[in-house]
Structure formats: structure tokens, C-alpha cells
Design an enzyme around this catalytic site. Structure first.
Site, PDB file in Angstrom:
ATOM      1  N   HIS A  52       0.822  -1.224   0.000  1.00  9.99           N
ATOM      2  CA  HIS A  52       0.000   0.000   0.000  1.00  9.99           C
ATOM      3  C   HIS A  52       0.857   1.276   0.000  1.00  9.99           C
ATOM      4  O   HIS A  52       0.700   2.122  -0.890  1.00  9.99           O
ATOM      5  CB  HIS A  52      -0.988  -0.023   1.174  1.00  9.99           C
ATOM      6  CG  HIS A  52      -1.637   1.287   1.455  1.00  9.99           C
ATOM      7  ND1 HIS A  52      -2.454   1.928   0.545  1.00  9.99           N
ATOM      8  CD2 HIS A  52      -1.559   2.121   2.524  1.00  9.99           C
ATOM      9  CE1 HIS A  52      -2.857   3.073   1.054  1.00  9.99           C
ATOM     10  NE2 HIS A  52      -2.322   3.221   2.258  1.00  9.99           N
ATOM     11  N   HIS A  76       3.842   6.774   5.260  1.00 11.87           N
ATOM     12  CA  HIS A  76       2.664   7.528   5.703  1.00 11.87           C
ATOM     13  C   HIS A  76       1.819   6.808   6.758  1.00 11.87           C
ATOM     14  O   HIS A  76       1.075   7.449   7.485  1.00 11.87           O
ATOM     15  CB  HIS A  76       1.811   7.981   4.509  1.00 11.87           C
ATOM     16  CG  HIS A  76       0.884   6.946   3.964  1.00 11.87           C
ATOM     17  ND1 HIS A  76       1.215   6.154   2.901  1.00 11.87           N
ATOM     18  CD2 HIS A  76      -0.367   6.572   4.331  1.00 11.87           C
ATOM     19  CE1 HIS A  76       0.207   5.334   2.638  1.00 11.87           C
ATOM     20  NE2 HIS A  76      -0.773   5.564   3.495  1.00 11.87           N
ATOM     21  N   GLU A  80       0.840   5.755  12.613  1.00 12.56           N
ATOM     22  CA  GLU A  80      -0.496   5.362  13.029  1.00 12.56           C
ATOM     23  C   GLU A  80      -0.592   3.867  13.338  1.00 12.56           C
ATOM     24  O   GLU A  80      -1.216   3.480  14.314  1.00 12.56           O
ATOM     25  CB  GLU A  80      -1.493   5.740  11.918  1.00 12.56           C
ATOM     26  CG  GLU A  80      -2.944   5.496  12.252  1.00 12.56           C
ATOM     27  CD  GLU A  80      -3.495   6.462  13.300  1.00 12.56           C
ATOM     28  OE1 GLU A  80      -2.762   7.368  13.720  1.00 12.56           O
ATOM     29  OE2 GLU A  80      -4.661   6.280  13.716  1.00 12.56           O
ATOM     30  N   ASP A  81       0.060   3.066  12.513  1.00  8.45           N
ATOM     31  CA  ASP A  81      -0.181   1.619  12.591  1.00  8.45           C
ATOM     32  C   ASP A  81       0.958   0.781  13.164  1.00  8.45           C
ATOM     33  O   ASP A  81       0.798  -0.421  13.340  1.00  8.45           O
ATOM     34  CB  ASP A  81      -0.497   1.058  11.186  1.00  8.45           C
ATOM     35  CG  ASP A  81      -1.780   1.645  10.618  1.00  8.45           C
ATOM     36  OD1 ASP A  81      -2.583   2.169  11.404  1.00  8.45           O
ATOM     37  OD2 ASP A  81      -1.963   1.583   9.398  1.00  8.45           O
ATOM     38  N   ASP A 143      -2.945   8.170  -1.021  1.00  8.75           N
ATOM     39  CA  ASP A 143      -3.361   7.126  -0.083  1.00  8.75           C
ATOM     40  C   ASP A 143      -4.804   6.706  -0.368  1.00  8.75           C
ATOM     41  O   ASP A 143      -5.134   5.535  -0.521  1.00  8.75           O
ATOM     42  CB  ASP A 143      -3.206   7.696   1.334  1.00  8.75           C
ATOM     43  CG  ASP A 143      -3.822   6.806   2.404  1.00  8.75           C
ATOM     44  OD1 ASP A 143      -3.549   5.601   2.404  1.00  8.75           O
ATOM     45  OD2 ASP A 143      -4.578   7.350   3.244  1.00  8.75           O
ATOM     46  N   ASP A 263     -22.500  14.289 -26.283  1.00 12.98           N
ATOM     47  CA  ASP A 263     -21.036  14.418 -26.253  1.00 12.98           C
ATOM     48  C   ASP A 263     -20.417  13.430 -25.267  1.00 12.98           C
ATOM     49  O   ASP A 263     -19.963  13.784 -24.201  1.00 12.98           O
ATOM     50  CB  ASP A 263     -20.612  15.851 -25.924  1.00 12.98           C
ATOM     51  CG  ASP A 263     -21.433  16.457 -24.803  1.00 12.98           C
ATOM     52  OD1 ASP A 263     -22.446  15.853 -24.399  1.00 12.98           O
ATOM     53  OD2 ASP A 263     -21.059  17.528 -24.316  1.00 12.98           O
TER      54      ASP A 263
END
Ligand code: MN
Length: 729
Positions: A52, A76, A80-81, A143, A263
Site C-alpha cells: 500500500h 505515511h 499510526e499503525d 493514499d 457528447d
């Protein structure tokens, strides 16, 4: 793992091609940290998690972003993880990368709930404001784009949530930043999950026409390319189908069926310079009939998001209209990647050259300003950027997920008053992100703010006025103090008003007359005198101004009452001068008589009543008749202030009532007592009362209330007397 290796190689070779100055070693170290930090974490599709960040980095490379952005994209999700700390990132990759990663992490933590459009706009602004560095937003977009591309592995509920968030927040942000390519892809991916039936129906309809449309597109493409070649113009021509969501929007907003949307395809001609753009336009208009009013020159007048191109719509051979966009390669890159195309981040030059960074960073903003032609959208766009760069606003959440927009440096008090003044007035404390904070705690973008209130309105503290940042909170706090200190304000205001009345030679009593009040209040613009006084008391209105407003009126109104008195006097010309020691305010020489009911004497507080045809009758201020009469509004205007003037050498009739135990010789004792103090008695009458009590009426003449008091004292001392009082009716 082979897959990951392949993906990394792909990324590195892309970087090498597009930006040879990037330090690939640094990129590889960032990958290594990300891969080891995410470890055995897997994505929903079963691939290692690090695919990812690698994919996000790939999108960032496609945008043409700088080295720090690519590294930040790879990292990134680590804060957080994973267990990686900011310090570790800073140590390995420096403060710039760390700041970007921190920024992305903060955005990730913002809780999103589906709200009405106004809230969405605030949320978009909040994200922009939080980002501070535009690279944070671009990584967030990358992301999100990759997450949307792999959304099929998520559960249905999550698909809907993320898609609606993407449609309402991220696609509009991409649009604002001029990143068409990303915007379209985000829209189509979200649309797929949000309205699968509509999405499928449009793709099916397109598939049915695939052959026709392909033939049409290649036909036009060949004709235009041929024309360019004939005229030795270097250029690439290609046709494309419009993206699915844009077809849907056209059907929806213009209430058309698929068949009525003509169109469906558009053409692009990309050339090497601006002169060729106009040359190509000439050829296109020569080959096909242009639709009047559809030509737009966004080269001389770029769109606010920096988009440049020539647009025209022409009619094809089968009568089908189609759009042609003509632009240079540079313009094309800008159209695809918007702000990213202009984001040239400069690492400091070897000779420490003067920080061109900021200037370059803001140059495109200036360009944006200079090219403001389309006011509406442009202002919105610039407003967003302004928040980003000048940070004069802060966006926070209520516990329910509403976004509240406050001035920068706002604190929980500002927040409370922006919700409602009742919330502010009852505030006893505040929590930010679940923790109790002091009142002057500075709020940050994305904070969740909760106000703790007490059941009763105990009111704000005066100190709050010094720390609030918003004028809204300041005004509401002032309002509270105005209201709470009303009594005090009324008292101050009244005395200031009355002093000013006297200073301007007006009678204070004049405005208390019933028939005048309503008109005076109307002129003053307040519902009551207390309201007027309160306004004067807190300084909302000056006493001078208030009196000035009604002065004319009071002077005017004073006249009739004077002429009424004059009329009385005309009716009964007064022979006697000096009117018995009574001065009627503002009136000379009018007929005066003393009321029999209370028979006032000098020293008593007195009031005058304008009788019908009998001059002014003078009563004691405590006379029962007077006290009754002033409750009658119709008569109020007839009462006027009077006072004692020169009473020297005059006697005044009055009367006393004595209550005593009946006995022989009582009247004689009373007569002797009065003679002893030389009071002039005019009559003395006794009447038997119930039981053994006697009541004696005395009519007498005294010079003033002092002399009368001497008589009362003397009479009270007589044996058997229980009460001596003045008659009052
Ligand atoms: Mn991510």
C-alpha cells in the site's frame, strides 16, 4: 515477497526516469523501514501491507513530486499503525519528512460523518488547514486513491463509508487543486460503490455503443492528425470517452436519458507551444462547424486552479457534437496533476543560495491572484489556500461530529459561545479530545471539543473577556453582564437622566405623567423607562442624547398644562395677590385654595391639583384623597408640583381629632391647654363615641407644622387622652 520486490523496482525505475536527482538510496532505506515496521501485517487482499505505501509512493511519483514526498508516502502509515516513533523517523529522514508524515497521520485521525453540504465544505477546509504543507494533502489523496482502487476487498459498509467520504471530501479537494486525473478516478471509483445500478447501466450503454464510438473516435483522430501533418504541425491527437460519473451527472442535472447525452467523447490535441494551439484551433474550425458560444480560451484566461487549454465544441460529420481541447504538454501536465505540477520543492542549493523555496512555493498563488477572472469559484479556491497559508482560522469538532469554524487561537470559551450563549453562560469546564483542559487552552485543527456545563446559569467570568478570541463570544459575554447588572444600571441611568433633565431646565416630573409617557418612550425607542435607564446605565446611550431626543416634546407638552392654569385664572380673576404662601411651579398668581380634607400647613409636603374652574387646590402629599386620585390615569395630568413660599405672618386653618376617655371637664381641660400655648381655636365640638370614649374635633389656626406639633404634644398630655391626630378627610 517477489511481488513486493517487483513493485519496489518498478517504483525506483520510475523515479530514475522522471527525476534523476532523487537519492535512490534514501528511497530504499525508507522502503526498508516501512517494510520492517509493517512486518507481517497484511492487506484485505492478502498482500503484505507495504504494497500500500509502495502504491501511494508510485502515485506521488506520477504526480512529479519531490524526494521528501516520496519518502513520506512510503512512511505515511508507520506512525499510526506501527511502533515507529516520530523521533525515529526524524533521526533517519529529517524534520521535513517527519512533519509531512505527522500531517498525514493527523488527517487520518479525523473522524468523518456524513453531513450536509455546508459541513462538508468546512470539513474540506479543515483538512486543508490541518495539512499546512500541501504535500500532506497530496499524499492523503494518493493514499485514498490506492485505497479506493482496492476497495473491493472491504466489507460493504466500509465501501459505502469510504466512497461517500471520497466523493464529498477528497474528489472536491482534488478538483480545487486542479488534479483532474485523480479527481475523475476518485469520482468513478466512489460512484461504483455508491450507486452500482446507475454505474452498471451507464457502462452497459457505453459497451453497446463501443463499436460506433470507437469507429467515430478513430475516424476523427485520423482526420485531425492528417490535417496536422499536412501543415507540419507537431501534435498528438487522441479521443477519449468522458468518465462515467460525468456522464451520470449530465444525465442527472440536465434530466436526460443516456441516448440524449451526445457528447460522450472528447478529443485532445497536445502541441509544443502556445502559437500552435491557436493554429490547431483554426484548422479544427475549418474542418468542422463550431457550435456558437462554446469556444473558451483558458490559455489567455486560466481557470483559478491554473488549468489552461482552448476549448471548442464542433459538429461531426454525422451531426454529433464533440468537444476538442487544445493545449501544450506543459498545460497538459498541469491539467492532470494541478498543484502538484507547480510544486517544485527545492532542496537548499550547494552554495546555500537564498531560500527561493517560499517564493517559488507561493509564486503560483500570486499567479492565481493575478488571473482572477471567474470570480465565484476563484474566491472559494483562494480562500482555501489562504487558510492553508495564513492560518487565521481553526476547525474543530463537536462531540457529534459537526465542524465548528473559529478564529485562530480560539479556546473552549469561544467554542462554547459559538454553539449557543446558554452553553457559554453555563460552562464550568471543557474537554479536548477527552481530556480536561483550562479555559484558555488553544484549540487545534481537528480537536474534538466538549463543553461541561452546570444545570444553572451561573454566568461567565469577567476574566473571560480578556482571553476570548472571537467577537461573537465577547459580545455574548458582555450581553450577559448587561442583563445581569440591570438593576444597578437602571439606578445609575435614572439619576444621570434626571440630572440631565434638571440641567436642561426640564421638570423631572413632566415625564412621569401618564399621557406623556407613551409618546416619550416612543421617541426614546425603548419599551419602558427602566430599559432606557438601563441603556444609559451601561453606556449604550448617553443621558445627554436621551434627554436631547425628548426635549422638544417635553417643552411642547409643558405648555398646555400651563395654559390650562392660565385659563383657570382667566375664568376667576384673582383679586388677592401672593396666593397664600404657595408657589406653583412655573405659574404666577393663580387661584389657590387649601383642601378641606387634609388642610395642609406650612412644613407639610404638598401637591397641587388643577380643579375645573376653582384654581389649584393644595393637598398634603400623604392625603388619602391624593393617594387615591393618583391611581386614576385620566386625572394624573392634573396634578402638579407645588411648594411653600413666603408664609410669614399668615395663619393656616387645620384641624385635629382627639380621642379620649369620656369624663367631665374634658373639654375645659382641652380649651385651657390650647389657650396656654396661644393657639387660635375656631371651633371645638365633642361627640360621644361608643362606650366610654369621647371624640373631640378642633378647628384651629397655626403658622406652620411646628406650631401644630406643639399643640398635639400639649393635648396628648391631658389626662384620659389616648390619641391626637390630624384629620385627613
Ligand atoms: Mn494509507
Amino acid at each position: 515477497m517477489a511481488l513486493v520486490r517487483e513493485q519496489l523496482e518498478d517504483l525506483l525505475s520510475h523515479i530514475e526516469q522522471s527525476n534523476p536527482s532523487v537519492d535512490l538510496g534514501r528511497i530504499e532505506r525508507a522502503f526498508a523501514l516501512s517494510a520492517s515496521a509493517h512486518g507481517s501485517q497484511l492487506r484485505k487482499d492478502g498482500t503484505p501491507f507495504v504494497t500500500h505505501p509502495l502504491a501511494a509512493a508510485q502515485i506521488i511519483v506520477e504526480m512529479g513530486m519531490d524526494e521528501d514526498s516520496i519518502i513520506a508516502a512510503l512512511l505515511h502509515d508507520v506512525l499510526e499503525d506501527t511502533g515507529i516513533t516520530e523521533e525515529e523517523v526524524k533521526k533517519l529522514f529529517g524534520p521535513s519528512v517527519t512533519a509531512i508524515v505527522e500531517g498525514v497521520t493527523k488527517l487520518t485521525r479525523v473522524q468523518y460523518t456524513n453531513k450536509e453540504e455546508e459541513q462538508m465544505e468546512n470539513l474540506r477546509k479543515m483538512l486543508m488547514a490541518m495539512a499546512k504543507d500541501i504535500r500532506v494533502i497530496l499524499i492523503k489523496l494518493a493514499d485514498r486513491l490506492h485505497n479506493m482502487r482496492t476497495m473491493e476487498y472491504q466489507a460493504g459498509k466500509k465501501q459505502l463509508e469510504k466512497s461517500s467520504e471520497t466523493m464529498q471530501i477528497y474528489a472536491p479537494i482534488a478538483h480545487r487543486l486542479g488534479m483532474q486525473k485523480i479527481k475523475w478516478e476518485l469520482e468513478d471509483l466512489s460512484f461504483y460503490y455508491l450507486d452500482r445500478a446507475a454505474y452498471d447501466s451507464i457502462t452497459e450503454d457505453l459497451a453497446k455503443r463501443q463499436e460506433t464510438l470507437d469507429r467515430f473516435m478513430s475516424d476523427v483522430q485520423q482526420k485531425m492528425s492528417g490535417r496536422l501533418r499536412e501543415n507540419e504541425l507537431q501534435g498528438t491527437v487522441y479521443g477519449r470517452l468522458k468518465h462515467i460519473y460525468s456522464i451520470y451527472r449530465k444525465m442527472y442535472t440536465q434530466k436526460r436519458t443516456f441516448e440524449e447525452v451526445f457528447d460522450l467523447c472528447a478529443f485532445r490535441v497536445i502541441v509544443s507551444d502556445i502559437a500552435d494551439c491557436y493554429n490547431v484551433l483554426g484548422h479544427v474550425h475549418d474542418m468542422y462547424r463550431p457550435v456558437p458560444g462554446r469556444f473558451k480560451d483558458y490559455i489567455s484566461t486560466p481557470k483559478p486552479n491554473m488549468y489552461q487549454s482552448l476549448h471548442t465544441t464542433v459538429i461531426g460529420e454525422e451531426g454529433i457534437p464533440f468537444e476538442v481541447q487544445i493545449r501544450t504538454w506543459e498545460m497538459h501536465h498541469t491539467a492532470e496533476y494541478g498543484i502538484a505540477a507547480h510544486w517544485k520543492y527545492k532542496t537548499p542549493g550547494p552554495e546555500g543560495e537564498k531560500s527561493a523555496g517560499d517564493e517559488e512555493r507561493f509564486a503560483w498563488v500570486r499567479r492565481l491572484l493575478e488571473s482572477q477572472q471567474e470570480a465565484g469559484d476563484a474566491q472559494d479556491f483562494f480562500h482555501d489556500l489562504r487558510i492553508d497559508m495564513f492560518a487565521d482560522e481553526v476547525f474543530v469538532f463537536t462531540p457529534h461530529g459537526d465542524v465548528i469554524n473559529l478564529p485562530a487561537k480560539a479556546n473552549p470559551i469561544d467554542f462554547a459561545y459559538s454553539i449557543h450563549s446558554a452553553v457559554g453562560n453555563r460552562m464550568t469546564g471543557a474537554k479536548v479530545n477527552g481530556r480536561i483542559v483550562p479555559f484558555d487552552h488553544t484549540l487545534q485543527n481537528g480537536d474534538i471539543v466538549e463543553v461541561i456545563t452546570s444545570g444553572t446559569s451561573h454566568g461567565p467570568s469577567r476574566d473571560w473577556l480578556k482571553i476570548v478570541q472571537s467577537s461573537e463570544a465577547r459580545n455574548k459575554i458582555r450581553q450577559w453582564f448587561k442583563k445581569e447588572r440591570r438593576e444597578e444600571n437602571v439606578t445609575h441611568g435614572r439619576s444621570a437622566f434626571e440630572a440631565e433633565m434638571r440641567r436642561q431646565g426640564l421638570s423631572v416630573d413632566a415625564i412621569s405623567r401618564g399621557e406623556v409617557q407613551e409618546q416619550v418612550l416612543k421617541r426614546l425607542g425603548f419599551p419602558s423607562f427602566d430599559d432606557t435607564y438601563a441603556a444609559i446605565g451601561y453606556g449604550g446611550l448617553s443621558a445627554q442624547k436621551a434627554v436631547g431626543k425628548v426635549r422638544d416634546m417635553l417643552v411642547q407638552l409643558a405648555k398646555p398644562s400651563k395654559s390650562l392654569v392660565e385659563k383657570i385664572n382667566e375664568q376667576k380673576p384673582v383679586a388677592t395677590k401672593a396666593v397664600k404662601g404657595i408657589v406653583v411651579e412655573g405659574v404666577d398668581n393663580c387661584l389657590i385654595k387649601f383642601s378641606r380634607c387634609c388642610s395642609p400647613v406650612p412644613g407639610d409636603e404638598v401637591v397641587g391639583f388643577i380643579t375645573r374652574g376653582h384654581g389649584v387646590s393644595v393637598h398634603r402629599a400623604d392625603c388619602a384623597n391624593y393617594l387615591n386620585a393618583i391611581t386614576n390615569p385620566a386625572e394624573l395630568g392634573r396634578w402638579l408640583p407645588v411648594s411653600w413660599g413666603d408664609t410669614e405672618g399668615q395663619n393656616y386653618s387645620t384641624s385635629l381629632v382627639i380621642t379620649a376617655k369620656d369624663r367631665s371637664g374634658l373639654l375645659l381641660d382641652i380649651a385651657q391647654a390650647l389657650t396656654a400655648i396661644k393657639v387660635r381655636v375656631r371651633s371645638l365640638t365633642a361627640r360621644e363615641a361608643v362606650g366610654e370614649r369621647a371624640v373631640v374635633f378642633i378647628a384651629l389656626e397655626v403658622a406652620d407644622s411646628k406650631e401644630l406639633q406643639v399643640a398635639v404634644n400639649k393635648l396628648s398630655g391631658i389626662s384620659g387622652v389616648s390619641d391626637v391626630s390630624r384629620s385627613s378627610s
